[in-house]
Scaffold this active site. Sequence first.
Site, PDB file in Angstrom:
ATOM      1  N   MET A 124       0.815  -1.217   0.000  1.00 30.75           N
ATOM      2  CA  MET A 124       0.000   0.000   0.000  1.00 30.75           C
ATOM      3  C   MET A 124       0.854   1.276   0.000  1.00 30.75           C
ATOM      4  O   MET A 124       0.520   2.262   0.655  1.00 30.75           O
ATOM      5  CB  MET A 124      -0.973  -0.020   1.190  1.00 30.75           C
ATOM      6  CG  MET A 124      -1.889  -1.235   1.198  1.00 30.75           C
ATOM      7  SD  MET A 124      -2.780  -1.505  -0.361  1.00 30.75           S
ATOM      8  CE  MET A 124      -4.057  -0.265  -0.192  1.00 30.75           C
ATOM      9  N   ARG A 125       1.957   1.228  -0.706  1.00 29.70           N
ATOM     10  CA  ARG A 125       2.819   2.405  -0.861  1.00 29.70           C
ATOM     11  C   ARG A 125       3.020   2.669  -2.336  1.00 29.70           C
ATOM     12  O   ARG A 125       3.202   1.722  -3.114  1.00 29.70           O
ATOM     13  CB  ARG A 125       4.194   2.161  -0.232  1.00 29.70           C
ATOM     14  CG  ARG A 125       4.139   1.808   1.230  1.00 29.70           C
ATOM     15  CD  ARG A 125       3.903   3.025   2.083  1.00 29.70           C
ATOM     16  NE  ARG A 125       3.829   2.686   3.496  1.00 29.70           N
ATOM     17  CZ  ARG A 125       3.647   3.589   4.451  1.00 29.70           C
ATOM     18  NH1 ARG A 125       3.491   4.869   4.151  1.00 29.70           N
ATOM     19  NH2 ARG A 125       3.592   3.216   5.709  1.00 29.70           N
ATOM     20  N   ASN A 135       1.714  -4.899 -10.460  1.00 32.00           N
ATOM     21  CA  ASN A 135       0.847  -4.596  -9.325  1.00 32.00           C
ATOM     22  C   ASN A 135      -0.530  -5.186  -9.589  1.00 32.00           C
ATOM     23  O   ASN A 135      -0.946  -5.301 -10.741  1.00 32.00           O
ATOM     24  CB  ASN A 135       0.721  -3.073  -9.164  1.00 32.00           C
ATOM     25  CG  ASN A 135      -0.169  -2.689  -7.996  1.00 32.00           C
ATOM     26  OD1 ASN A 135      -0.079  -3.274  -6.914  1.00 32.00           O
ATOM     27  ND2 ASN A 135      -1.050  -1.718  -8.202  1.00 32.00           N
ATOM     28  N   HIS A 162      -4.516  -4.415  -8.699  1.00 32.47           N
ATOM     29  CA  HIS A 162      -5.360  -3.344  -8.175  1.00 32.47           C
ATOM     30  C   HIS A 162      -6.817  -3.824  -8.099  1.00 32.47           C
ATOM     31  O   HIS A 162      -7.313  -4.444  -9.046  1.00 32.47           O
ATOM     32  CB  HIS A 162      -5.259  -2.103  -9.071  1.00 32.47           C
ATOM     33  CG  HIS A 162      -6.066  -0.971  -8.528  1.00 32.47           C
ATOM     34  ND1 HIS A 162      -5.670  -0.248  -7.416  1.00 32.47           N
ATOM     35  CD2 HIS A 162      -7.269  -0.475  -8.896  1.00 32.47           C
ATOM     36  CE1 HIS A 162      -6.593   0.653  -7.143  1.00 32.47           C
ATOM     37  NE2 HIS A 162      -7.573   0.541  -8.016  1.00 32.47           N
TER      38      HIS A 162
END
Length: 264
Positions: free
Chosen positions: A135-136, A157, A159
């Site tokens: 979560m960065r 990633n 999402h």
Amino acid sequence: MAGNIRIVALISGAGSNLQAIIDACESGQINGSVVFVGSDNAEADGLNRAKKHGISTFVVDYQAVVAPSRAPSLEALVPKDFVLERVLASQHVISACSNRDKLVRYFCTRAIAEAALLKEMAAYPFDLLVLAGFMRVLTPYFIDRINIDPSRPRIMNIHPALLPSFPGVDGYADTYRYGCKVGGCTVHFVDYGEDTGPIIGQKAFEIEAGDTLEIVREKGLRLEWELYPACIQLFAEDRLSVVSKTYTLQDGTTFKRKVVKIFR
Ligand code: GAR
């Protein structure tokens, strides 16, 4: 690069996607193995999942770095190879018209934390970095040091929304609260924006009248556990390429976008 790939993962929380990836490696669905797992959160349950499979872990405490009390000493702490103006010019996470002090503080603190990540990661050669509920936001400082060949991105990633709709921290909640009838998840390569990189794969599900947010999250996560390993396997088979595609609008103007081409 077809063959067994070395995968590294960054997580912040439960690690159910990490588990799906580890399981897919162990079952042979992914030609590869997870060589280490890093986190910005020492309490992340996903770290225990990794340990159960004998995978090395490390933690970089982002909170300690980004805390406001660190502000006065920032300049002394940024990594020597950090070029602020280059990062500011290439990032598209925060509007360039924002308060300059805030921008500088944001990217300096992230570079300090990212340098710590890179230091830990240097011990493990790898082919692909997967963000599995990390979560960065990663900045150009970090991304450029992983994507050594810009034409062959190697940070993925997942999402929890059908991008480009609902980027940000809570894709399922944003989808649900908008009243959408369809939700979904997206796997993409990471670029200099927030959830803006070239899309590798997506899966969608219906949101029915009686669904609660919890049900929407459950439906979405189940699809994530299928989609992420499948996209990683495409990478392992060397079937992904990022190409620049030109699109023509009705008025004749053109624009270019980087898209993922999947080889059959
Ligand atoms: C997943 O829903 C993932 O899509 C999301 O966090 C959750 C992590 O779950 N990621 C993001 O929102 C990234 N911006 P997990 O820890 O159980 O894999």
